[in-house]
Design a protein around this motif. Structure first.
Motif, PDB file in Angstrom:
ATOM      1  N   ALA A  84       0.834  -1.203   0.000  1.00 20.09           N
ATOM      2  CA  ALA A  84       0.000   0.000   0.000  1.00 20.09           C
ATOM      3  C   ALA A  84       0.871   1.256   0.000  1.00 20.09           C
ATOM      4  O   ALA A  84       0.533   2.246  -0.648  1.00 20.09           O
ATOM      5  N   GLN A 144       3.811   1.652  -1.411  1.00 15.75           N
ATOM      6  CA  GLN A 144       4.333   1.857  -2.770  1.00 15.75           C
ATOM      7  C   GLN A 144       3.299   2.557  -3.643  1.00 15.75           C
ATOM      8  O   GLN A 144       3.634   3.445  -4.423  1.00 15.75           O
ATOM      9  N   GLN A 145       2.040   2.176  -3.523  1.00 14.19           N
ATOM     10  CA  GLN A 145       0.973   2.835  -4.282  1.00 14.19           C
ATOM     11  C   GLN A 145       0.817   4.281  -3.830  1.00 14.19           C
ATOM     12  O   GLN A 145       0.663   5.188  -4.637  1.00 14.19           O
ATOM     13  N   TYR A 146       0.862   4.493  -2.524  1.00 12.86           N
ATOM     14  CA  TYR A 146       0.769   5.849  -1.971  1.00 12.86           C
ATOM     15  C   TYR A 146       1.933   6.707  -2.447  1.00 12.86           C
ATOM     16  O   TYR A 146       1.744   7.853  -2.870  1.00 12.86           O
ATOM     17  N   LYS A 187       1.645   7.986  -6.055  1.00 13.89           N
ATOM     18  CA  LYS A 187       0.671   9.065  -6.234  1.00 13.89           C
ATOM     19  C   LYS A 187       1.099  10.348  -5.530  1.00 13.89           C
ATOM     20  O   LYS A 187       0.871  11.445  -6.032  1.00 13.89           O
TER      21      LYS A 187
END
Length: 98
Positions: free
Chosen positions: A47, A49-51, A54
């Motif tokens: 999570a 890495q996704q944050y 963005k």
């Protein structure tokens, strides 16, 4: 003749005073930079890495620049943070808008 020299000295003094005041005012027009400092403890790496993917675009869109982003921390005292981030903006106002 003495009055003429006195008046010229006063005129030059006033001119130097105005020039100095304008120089000081010009230096003060640029606001101090604003900083966002974060100490992160990542519990879900996927999570995060996704944050992170963005958040970089959002920070850049608001004029922010990463000064420190993770890396090895060597503590001088106490427990070191798990992850450390410092973002610089052109002003405190811009940092708060982010």
């Amino acid at each position: 003749m003495k009055n003429w020299k006195l008046w010229m000295t006063v005129v030059v003094g006033v001119a130097v005073g105005f020039a100095g005041a304008n120089a000081i005012r010009a230096q003060q027009t640029k606001p101090a930079p604003g900083y966002v400092v974060g100490e992160l403890d990542i519990t879900d790496p996927v999570a995060y890495q996704q944050y992170a993917a963005k958040s970089s675009a959002i920070v850049a869109a608001h004029g922010g620049e990463y000064l420190i982003r993770g890396g090895k921390v060597t503590p001088l005292e106490g427990e070191p943070p798990k992850r450390f981030v410092v973002i610089q903006y052109e002003s405190v106002k811009k940092a708060l808008e982010w």
